[in-house]
Design an enzyme around this catalytic site. Structure first.
Site, PDB file in Angstrom:
ATOM      1  N   LYS A   1     -34.621 -32.930 -19.282  1.00  0.00           N
ATOM      2  CA  LYS A   1     -34.230 -34.293 -18.923  1.00  0.00           C
ATOM      3  C   LYS A   1     -34.728 -34.591 -17.512  1.00  0.00           C
ATOM      4  O   LYS A   1     -34.450 -33.825 -16.574  1.00  0.00           O
ATOM      5  CB  LYS A   1     -32.709 -34.449 -18.970  1.00  0.00           C
ATOM      6  CG  LYS A   1     -32.256 -35.852 -18.598  1.00  0.00           C
ATOM      7  CD  LYS A   1     -30.763 -36.051 -18.828  1.00  0.00           C
ATOM      8  CE  LYS A   1     -29.895 -35.645 -17.669  1.00  0.00           C
ATOM      9  NZ  LYS A   1     -29.986 -36.524 -16.499  1.00  0.00           N
TER      10      LYS A   1
ATOM     11  N   ASP B   1     -34.482 -40.114 -18.583  1.00  0.00           N
ATOM     12  CA  ASP B   1     -33.137 -40.670 -18.395  1.00  0.00           C
ATOM     13  C   ASP B   1     -33.152 -41.699 -17.263  1.00  0.00           C
ATOM     14  O   ASP B   1     -32.693 -41.426 -16.157  1.00  0.00           O
ATOM     15  CB  ASP B   1     -32.186 -39.497 -18.081  1.00  0.00           C
ATOM     16  CG  ASP B   1     -30.755 -39.934 -17.812  1.00  0.00           C
ATOM     17  OD1 ASP B   1     -30.379 -41.053 -18.210  1.00  0.00           O
ATOM     18  OD2 ASP B   1     -30.015 -39.137 -17.195  1.00  0.00           O
TER      19      ASP B   1
ATOM     20  N   LYS C   1     -32.102 -45.005 -17.907  1.00  0.00           N
ATOM     21  CA  LYS C   1     -31.017 -45.977 -18.203  1.00  0.00           C
ATOM     22  C   LYS C   1     -31.462 -47.415 -17.935  1.00  0.00           C
ATOM     23  O   LYS C   1     -30.883 -48.117 -17.097  1.00  0.00           O
ATOM     24  CB  LYS C   1     -29.757 -45.651 -17.390  1.00  0.00           C
ATOM     25  CG  LYS C   1     -29.187 -44.259 -17.655  1.00  0.00           C
ATOM     26  CD  LYS C   1     -27.877 -44.056 -16.898  1.00  0.00           C
ATOM     27  CE  LYS C   1     -27.284 -42.698 -17.114  1.00  0.00           C
ATOM     28  NZ  LYS C   1     -28.042 -41.588 -16.461  1.00  0.00           N
TER      29      LYS C   1
ATOM     30  N   ASP D   1     -31.917 -54.535 -18.269  1.00  0.00           N
ATOM     31  CA  ASP D   1     -32.584 -55.715 -17.711  1.00  0.00           C
ATOM     32  C   ASP D   1     -32.713 -56.728 -18.831  1.00  0.00           C
ATOM     33  O   ASP D   1     -32.170 -56.521 -19.920  1.00  0.00           O
ATOM     34  CB  ASP D   1     -33.962 -55.291 -17.148  1.00  0.00           C
ATOM     35  CG  ASP D   1     -34.378 -56.142 -15.953  1.00  0.00           C
ATOM     36  OD1 ASP D   1     -34.317 -57.386 -16.062  1.00  0.00           O
ATOM     37  OD2 ASP D   1     -34.777 -55.572 -14.922  1.00  0.00           O
TER      38      ASP D   1
ATOM     39  N   THR E   1     -19.286 -42.165 -17.145  1.00  0.00           N
ATOM     40  CA  THR E   1     -18.048 -41.389 -17.024  1.00  0.00           C
ATOM     41  C   THR E   1     -17.423 -41.522 -15.639  1.00  0.00           C
ATOM     42  O   THR E   1     -16.291 -41.092 -15.431  1.00  0.00           O
ATOM     43  CB  THR E   1     -18.299 -39.908 -17.332  1.00  0.00           C
ATOM     44  OG1 THR E   1     -19.470 -39.506 -16.651  1.00  0.00           O
ATOM     45  CG2 THR E   1     -18.447 -39.670 -18.810  1.00  0.00           C
TER      46      THR E   1
ATOM     47  N   ARG F   1     -26.807 -27.476 -14.019  1.00  0.00           N
ATOM     48  CA  ARG F   1     -26.573 -26.367 -13.096  1.00  0.00           C
ATOM     49  C   ARG F   1     -26.227 -25.019 -13.723  1.00  0.00           C
ATOM     50  O   ARG F   1     -26.637 -23.986 -13.162  1.00  0.00           O
ATOM     51  CB  ARG F   1     -25.529 -26.801 -12.055  1.00  0.00           C
ATOM     52  CG  ARG F   1     -26.098 -27.837 -11.086  1.00  0.00           C
ATOM     53  CD  ARG F   1     -25.043 -28.631 -10.390  1.00  0.00           C
ATOM     54  NE  ARG F   1     -24.353 -29.527 -11.303  1.00  0.00           N
ATOM     55  CZ  ARG F   1     -23.377 -30.355 -10.954  1.00  0.00           C
ATOM     56  NH1 ARG F   1     -22.961 -30.384  -9.693  1.00  0.00           N
ATOM     57  NH2 ARG F   1     -22.807 -31.137 -11.854  1.00  0.00           N
TER      58      ARG F   1
HETATM   59  O1  C5P Z   1     -25.541 -29.838 -13.759  1.00  0.00           O
HETATM   60  P1  C5P Z   1     -24.853 -30.508 -14.916  1.00  0.00           P
HETATM   61  O2  C5P Z   1     -24.823 -29.667 -16.168  1.00  0.00           O
HETATM   62  O3  C5P Z   1     -23.504 -31.059 -14.539  1.00  0.00           O
HETATM   63  O4  C5P Z   1     -25.815 -31.740 -15.226  1.00  0.00           O
HETATM   64  C1  C5P Z   1     -25.496 -32.706 -16.176  1.00  0.00           C
HETATM   65  C2  C5P Z   1     -26.532 -33.772 -16.201  1.00  0.00           C
HETATM   66  O5  C5P Z   1     -26.086 -34.819 -17.054  1.00  0.00           O
HETATM   67  C3  C5P Z   1     -26.825 -34.432 -14.855  1.00  0.00           C
HETATM   68  O6  C5P Z   1     -28.197 -34.864 -14.888  1.00  0.00           O
HETATM   69  C4  C5P Z   1     -25.899 -35.623 -14.833  1.00  0.00           C
HETATM   70  O7  C5P Z   1     -26.373 -36.688 -14.056  1.00  0.00           O
HETATM   71  C5  C5P Z   1     -25.919 -36.016 -16.311  1.00  0.00           C
HETATM   72  N1  C5P Z   1     -24.747 -36.756 -16.760  1.00  0.00           N
HETATM   73  C6  C5P Z   1     -23.453 -36.262 -16.631  1.00  0.00           C
HETATM   74  N2  C5P Z   1     -22.413 -36.997 -17.076  1.00  0.00           N
HETATM   75  C7  C5P Z   1     -22.625 -38.182 -17.627  1.00  0.00           C
HETATM   76  C8  C5P Z   1     -23.893 -38.686 -17.771  1.00  0.00           C
HETATM   77  C9  C5P Z   1     -24.960 -37.941 -17.312  1.00  0.00           C
HETATM   78  O8  C5P Z   1     -23.255 -35.168 -16.149  1.00  0.00           O
HETATM   79  N3  C5P Z   1     -21.603 -38.854 -18.088  1.00  0.00           N
END
Ligand code: C5P
Length: 234
Positions: free
Chosen positions: A31, A58, A60, A63, A122, A214
């Site tokens: 992503k 990603d 989003k 517009d 979220t 992460r």
């Molecule tokens: O590092 P981690 O596993 O938390 O990364 C999750 C990814 O998903 C990040 O790119 C974050 O911006 C994205 N994301 C999220 N929660 C959401 C929408 C997107 O963690 N509701």
């Protein structure tokens, strides 16, 4: 290939390509979000897609329909496998995105990207929804927008772990559900994700793809971390 999409939340092409090189073959795709895209532009997407990698772009989009259709066409030129738009942009905007994906892909003789809707961020709670004039609960608004996305011809939505089951029930088995907020067993509560599911729990709840950042990218051995999660998924 498994359902894991690795969030390349890094600030440079070099770091992104290094991670992708380490992980290639163990995950379903990558992503690329606003941080990396704004720093490096479409070249970093092409660098991966030209190697055969699947990229979820990603960005989003949100517009007027004509502008979103144009953005989707530009995304196809990068070889993106999945793109997303805000469902709150409305049916006309989502239909324009879905139509642009289909028509532009046909014109270029490529497979159309999956077009996915973002329902409610979220970071927003019921008070934040009320502030912008929505009287539904967060879950009601999520399911409402997921239905709208499906009716407008989108292929799926992004959903937090808590929302998967309700969306699956409302939108049926063929609607893609892309789920971040995943933490391997024993890592719940890590980082800034408040409500998490394990990869296996998310799949059991009905997730189609898992966005994982992460737990893989910050691991001392990212490939081993990805292989561990993949093994857990079977
Ligand atoms: O590092 P981690 O596993 O938390 O990364 C999750 C990814 O998903 C990040 O790119 C974050 O911006 C994205 N994301 C999220 N929660 C959401 C929408 C997107 O963690 N509701």
């Amino acid at each position: 290939m498994n359902r894991i999409l690795v969030a390349l939340d890094v600030d440079s092409r070099a770091k992104a390509l290094h991670l992708a090189d380490q992980l290639r073959g163990t995950v379903a795709g990558y992503k690329i979000g606003k941080q990396l895209f704004t720093a490096e532009g479409p070249d970093v997407v092409r660098a991966l897609t030209s190697r055969g990698d699947r990229v979820f772009l990603d960005l989003k989009f949100h517009d007027i329909p004509n502008t979103v259709a144009g953005a989707v066409k530009s995304a196809i030129a990068t070889g993106a496998w999945m793109v997303n738009v805000h469902a709150s942009g409305g049916s006309a905007m989502m239909r324009a995105a879905a139509t642009a994906a289909r028509e532009q892909a046909a014109k270029l003789g490529v497979t159309p990207p999956l077009v996915i809707g973002v329902t409610v961020l979220t970071s927003m709670d019921e008070a934040a929804l009320a502030e912008i004039g929505t009287t539904r609960s967060v879950l009601e608004q999520v399911v409402h927008l997921a239905r709208l996305a499906k009716d407008a011809g989108l292929d799926g939505v992004v959903a937090s772990p808590q929302e998967i089951a309700a969306i699956r029930a409302a939108c049926g088995p063929d609607f893609a559900i892309v789920t971040p907020g995943i933490r391997p067993a024993g890592e719940a509560g890590k980082d800034d994700q408040a409500r998490t599911l394990t990869p296996a729990q998310a799949v059991a709840a009905g997730a189609t793809y898992l966005v994982i950042g992460r737990p893989i990218t910050a691991a001392s051995d990212p490939r081993a971390a990805a292989e561990g999660i993949a093994a857990e998924l079977g």
